[in-house]
Design a protein around this motif. Structure first.
Motif, short mmCIF file in Angstrom:
data_model
loop_
_atom_site.label_atom_id
_atom_site.label_comp_id
_atom_site.label_asym_id
_atom_site.label_seq_id
_atom_site.Cartn_x
_atom_site.Cartn_y
_atom_site.Cartn_z
N VAL A 28 0.86 -1.18 0.00
CA VAL A 28 0.00 0.00 0.00
C VAL A 28 0.90 1.23 0.00
O VAL A 28 1.62 1.49 0.97
CB VAL A 28 -0.94 0.04 1.23
CG1 VAL A 28 -1.84 1.27 1.13
CG2 VAL A 28 -1.74 -1.24 1.35
N ILE A 29 0.86 1.95 -1.13
CA ILE A 29 1.56 3.24 -1.22
C ILE A 29 0.62 4.28 -0.62
O ILE A 29 -0.57 4.29 -0.92
CB ILE A 29 1.82 3.61 -2.72
CG1 ILE A 29 2.69 2.56 -3.40
CG2 ILE A 29 2.40 5.01 -2.85
CD1 ILE A 29 2.68 2.67 -4.94
N ASN A 30 1.14 5.14 0.23
CA ASN A 30 0.32 6.25 0.76
C ASN A 30 0.97 7.58 0.36
O ASN A 30 2.18 7.72 0.43
CB ASN A 30 0.23 6.15 2.29
CG ASN A 30 -0.12 7.47 2.95
OD1 ASN A 30 0.70 8.05 3.65
ND2 ASN A 30 -1.31 7.98 2.70
N TYR A 31 0.13 8.50 -0.09
CA TYR A 31 0.64 9.84 -0.43
C TYR A 31 -0.27 10.89 0.18
O TYR A 31 -1.41 10.60 0.55
CB TYR A 31 0.70 10.02 -1.97
CG TYR A 31 -0.64 9.93 -2.65
CD1 TYR A 31 -1.17 8.69 -3.03
CD2 TYR A 31 -1.42 11.07 -2.88
CE1 TYR A 31 -2.41 8.59 -3.63
CE2 TYR A 31 -2.66 10.98 -3.49
CZ TYR A 31 -3.15 9.75 -3.87
OH TYR A 31 -4.40 9.65 -4.45
N ASN A 32 0.26 12.10 0.29
CA ASN A 32 -0.58 13.20 0.73
C ASN A 32 -0.69 14.23 -0.39
O ASN A 32 -1.72 14.33 -1.04
CB ASN A 32 -0.01 13.82 2.02
CG ASN A 32 -0.93 14.87 2.62
OD1 ASN A 32 -2.15 14.79 2.46
ND2 ASN A 32 -0.36 15.83 3.30
N LYS A 33 0.42 14.93 -0.67
CA LYS A 33 0.35 15.99 -1.70
C LYS A 33 0.84 15.54 -3.07
O LYS A 33 0.47 16.11 -4.08
CB LYS A 33 1.17 17.20 -1.24
CG LYS A 33 0.59 17.85 0.02
CD LYS A 33 1.40 19.06 0.45
CE LYS A 33 0.81 19.66 1.71
NZ LYS A 33 1.80 20.35 2.53
N SER A 34 1.71 14.53 -3.11
CA SER A 34 2.37 14.17 -4.38
C SER A 34 1.64 13.04 -5.10
O SER A 34 2.16 11.93 -5.25
CB SER A 34 3.82 13.76 -4.10
OG SER A 34 4.50 14.76 -3.40
N LYS A 35 0.42 13.37 -5.57
CA LYS A 35 -0.40 12.32 -6.22
C LYS A 35 0.26 11.82 -7.51
O LYS A 35 0.28 10.62 -7.77
CB LYS A 35 -1.79 12.90 -6.53
CG LYS A 35 -2.73 11.87 -7.05
CD LYS A 35 -4.14 12.38 -7.22
CE LYS A 35 -5.00 11.23 -7.76
NZ LYS A 35 -6.34 11.65 -8.07
N ASP A 36 0.82 12.74 -8.31
CA ASP A 36 1.41 12.31 -9.59
C ASP A 36 2.55 11.33 -9.37
O ASP A 36 2.65 10.30 -10.03
CB ASP A 36 1.95 13.53 -10.38
CG ASP A 36 0.80 14.38 -10.91
OD1 ASP A 36 -0.36 13.92 -10.83
OD2 ASP A 36 1.08 15.50 -11.39
N GLU A 37 3.43 11.67 -8.39
CA GLU A 37 4.56 10.77 -8.09
C GLU A 37 4.03 9.40 -7.64
O GLU A 37 4.55 8.36 -8.03
CB GLU A 37 5.45 11.36 -6.98
CG GLU A 37 6.37 12.47 -7.44
CD GLU A 37 5.72 13.84 -7.33
OE1 GLU A 37 4.47 13.93 -7.30
OE2 GLU A 37 6.47 14.84 -7.28
N ALA A 38 2.98 9.44 -6.80
CA ALA A 38 2.42 8.17 -6.29
C ALA A 38 1.84 7.34 -7.43
O ALA A 38 2.01 6.11 -7.48
CB ALA A 38 1.36 8.46 -5.23
N MET A 39 1.16 8.00 -8.38
CA MET A 39 0.56 7.27 -9.49
C MET A 39 1.63 6.69 -10.41
O MET A 39 1.49 5.57 -10.92
CB MET A 39 -0.39 8.19 -10.29
CG MET A 39 -1.64 8.56 -9.52
SD MET A 39 -2.52 7.07 -8.92
CE MET A 39 -2.96 7.55 -7.29
#
Ligand code: NAP
Length: 242
Positions: A28-39
């Motif tokens: 499970v990857i969790n992100y807060n502000k960096s949605k593009d990096e997470a995707m």
């Protein structure tokens, strides 16, 4: 396959941990502000393992943590291994630190560890199995000038790690913290100029910053059965910084 939640894994050390573990664990990857990096990371890891998901959540907010765990439980039933990695830094003199900045650091670095652990623990106790790793810092032991809120959050993480380890050992749940020295991520680049980083490298025995992958390798070992007798410890990884 066991499920690993890595808080704050859109970038930096968290992303390196996700990459290291993706072959052998449900991630499970969790992100807060960096949605593009997470995707982008999600896309990359899905080529190795389809059992990877990414969830946006501010892990210092109890409601968002609850919503994240509900999604995880719908997909993977439970979290077997929790890596509390999300963190921010704040650089400034104590007398110049606005109270809300102090609170931001304590909420993000420390209270998130409490909230995510609290949510993960009941199912671990039910299964009589689990591992929690908290990403601390060398400054949690030694304190850093101009980084008082950060140092305080990491010192408290160390104490919380030891208390959790004692409370959870009878349930076969191991809890450890990793205390890196200086790691080559956005956090360092944001806080220090290239000249300052070069000066800091001189203070490190190995004369360089750690690569995020080197922290990830330690995480891989500590969550494995090979580390089955290690709990309640703060493991230092700092290239001989002290
Ligand atoms: P980084 O490159 O700045 O990455 C920080 C990560 O934390 C990002 O993925 C960020 O996600 C996430 N994050 C921040 N606030 C969050 C929140 N409220 N909810 C969810 N995620 C959040 O930093 P890093 O160097 O990889 O640091 C990772 C951990 O290692 C931190 O706990 C840090 O204190 C610790 N550490 C770092 C060093 C170092 O020298 N770099 C040394 C010792 C310890 P978004 O971008 O999506 O918001």
């Amino acid at each position: 396959m066991k499920t690993v939640l890595i808080t704050g894994s859109s970038r930096g050390i968290g992303a390196a941990i996700a990459k290291n573990l993706a072959k052998d664990y449900q991630i499970v990857i969790n992100y807060n502000k960096s949605k593009d990096e997470a995707m982008n990371l999600l896309k990359e890891l899905r080529e190795i393992n389809p059992m990877v998901i990414a969830i946006g959540a501010d892990v210092s907010d109890e409601d968002q943590v609850e919503a994240m765990f509900k999604i995880i439980e719908d997909n993977f039933k439970n979290v077997d291994i929790l890596i509390n990695n999300a963190g921010i830094s704040y650089f400034g003199l104590i007398q110049d630190t606005p109270f809300d900045k102090w609170l931001d650091v304590i909420n993000t670095n420390l209270n998130s560890v409490f909230l995510n652990s609290k949510r993960a623990i009941p199912k671990m106790i039910e299964k009589k199995e689990g591992v929690i790793i908290n990403i601390s810092s060398i400054w949690g032991d030694f304190g850093a000038s101009m980084e008082s809120s950060y140092s305080t959050s990491k010192g408290a993480i160390n104490t919380f790690t030891k208390a959790m380890a004692k409370e959870l050992a009878p349930s076969n749940i191991r809890v450890n913290a990793i205390a890196p020295g200086m790691v080559d991520t956005d956090m360092m680049k944001r806080d220090f100029s290239p000249e300052e980083i070069n000066q800091l490298k001189e203070e490190v025995g190995i004369k360089r910053l750690a690569k995020p992958e080197e922290i990830a390798g330690l995480v891989r070992y500590l969550i494995s059965d090979e580390a089955s007798y290690i709990t309640g410890d703060i493991i230092h990884i700092n290239g001989g910084f002290y």
